[in-house]
Write a protein that holds these residues in place. Structure first.
Motif, PDB file in Angstrom:
ATOM      1  N   GLU A   1      -3.774  10.920  -2.158  1.00  0.00           N
ATOM      2  CA  GLU A   1      -4.781  11.861  -2.632  1.00  0.00           C
ATOM      3  C   GLU A   1      -4.160  13.237  -2.812  1.00  0.00           C
TER       4      GLU A   1
ATOM      5  N   TYR B   1      -3.128   4.763  -2.534  1.00  0.00           N
ATOM      6  CA  TYR B   1      -4.192   5.430  -1.793  1.00  0.00           C
ATOM      7  C   TYR B   1      -3.842   6.885  -1.507  1.00  0.00           C
TER       8      TYR B   1
ATOM      9  N   LEU C   1       0.841  -1.202   0.000  1.00  0.00           N
ATOM     10  CA  LEU C   1       0.000   0.000   0.000  1.00  0.00           C
ATOM     11  C   LEU C   1       0.870   1.245   0.000  1.00  0.00           C
TER      12      LEU C   1
ATOM     13  N   TRP D   1      -7.940   5.503   5.175  1.00  0.00           N
ATOM     14  CA  TRP D   1      -7.651   4.097   4.878  1.00  0.00           C
ATOM     15  C   TRP D   1      -7.786   3.240   6.138  1.00  0.00           C
TER      16      TRP D   1
ATOM     17  N   VAL E   1       0.518   5.296   0.550  1.00  0.00           N
ATOM     18  CA  VAL E   1      -0.332   6.375   1.061  1.00  0.00           C
ATOM     19  C   VAL E   1       0.482   7.660   1.023  1.00  0.00           C
TER      20      VAL E   1
END
Length: 348
Positions: A305, A303, A274, A317, A276
């Protein structure tokens, strides 16, 4: 000296605006009850409408003013810090006070809390603390940077270590890379694809998953002018574009998945990694997510943004994915250091 500059700025603004306003005055038609029109705002609205709709020189005047400010005083609108040789920096990297020091402690506490959560779930977390552009290119600064004086990056590393979170110093890596190619864009707050790829390769080494270059490959796009976000604070285009800083020349890479096998009916493998972070990871122009895929030889869930900072995506998350049930085993958390001195997002 600063007061003298403000007086000069005001004088130049009058020199530009008064003749242009007089040229447009004939467009106005005053009502018969002109005195009452001033009181109830009708004349004010008419003038405002004239400026917005009929004052054809408005854009020219705005561009001219920005050009004067940039050329004579090395300044732009609030939000940008002008450096040497066309380098621009975000004002956010130059703010430091007791308030920012308090924000820093709160941000470090939250990072440590997240690290403990992942550790308890036997999930590997690698925080990637990105140095400020103004620190990597400090030789391009025209003014003192209070955050550098306060040794913000060192404070963050030391504070995380005290909280039991090991974070590597990425400055030497980026300083070395900057001798080869630019690692940050001159006109933007973000890094270049080259800078992103350097950090991606380092990330793969830290995780122990260096790819063989077979599953993922990266194609280089065509070099195109890129007007970075910091140019919005120096609005010299279109009339005085040559008087302002130049746009960057950006080559946007594209990372392709060459596939892990020929069986089209096979069940898709579970993604256990993952990413982020912020727009440094979310914006495809820098290709950080693609560079990590190629560097590790593995697929990643991205993930990150744009416009949310590093903390809100992580909170979201974690709220949506109970750690006891997730398939994720490794997490890279990209955190630009300048976000550590900003207020944490409010709950809800």
């Amino acid at each position: 000296m600063r007061k003298q500059i403000r007086y000069i700025n005001g004088g130049l603004w009058l020199v530009l605006m008064v003749p242009l306003a007089l040229l447009s005055w004939k467009e106005l038609s005053w009502p018969a009850d002109s005195g009452r029109a001033w009181l109830d705002g009708r004349n004010a609205r008419q003038i405002e409408s004239l400026y917005d709709e009929k004052f054809v020189m408005k854009d020219w005047a705005t561009n001219a003013w920005a050009a004067f400010d940039y050329q004579l005083f090395n300044e732009g609108r609030p939000g940008v810090v002008v450096g040497k040789q066309g380098w621009l920096f975000s004002k956010e990297e130059f703010v430091w006070s007791p308030r920012e020091a308090a924000h820093l402690q709160a941000a470090l506490d939250e990072i440590a809390l997240v690290a403990r959560q992942f550790s308890a779930a036997n999930i590997q977390l690698l925080p990637v603390l990105l140095p400020a552009k103004s620190e990597i290119y400090s030789e391009q600064l025209l003014q003192v940077n209070p955050q550098l004086q306060a040794r913000l990056y060192e404070q963050a590393l030391h504070g995380l270590a005290e909280r039991g979170v090991a974070v590597a110093d990425l400055r030497p890596l980026l300083w070395r890379a900057a001798k080869q190619q630019e690692v940050f864009l001159k006109s933007d707050t973000h890094w270049t694809p080259f800078g992103a790829s350097q950090v991606a390769q380092w990330t793969a080494q830290q995780l122990g998953h260096e790819g063989d270059g077979q599953r993922f490959s990266t194609e280089q796009g065509e070099a195109k002018p890129y007007r970075g976000d910091l140019l919005n604070y120096i609005p010299v285009a279109p009339y005085f574009a040559d008087w302002g800083p130049e746009a960057d020349l950006l080559v946007t890479p594209l990372t392709l998945d060459n596939g892990g096998g020929d069986d089209l009916l096979a069940e898709a493998p579970t993604i256990s990694r993952l990413l982020v972070g912020t727009s440094y990871s979310a914006n495809e122009a820098w290709n950080f997510a693609g560079a990590i895929k190629q560097a590790t030889g593995a697929d990643w869930v991205n993930y990150a943004e744009q416009g949310k900072g590093p903390f809100q995506p992580m909170r979201t998350w974690l709220a949506d994915n109970p750690l006891a049930k997730t398939e994720i085993r490794q997490v890279v958390w990209e955190i630009p250091v300048r976000y550590l001195v900003q207020p944490l997002p409010t709950a809800g």
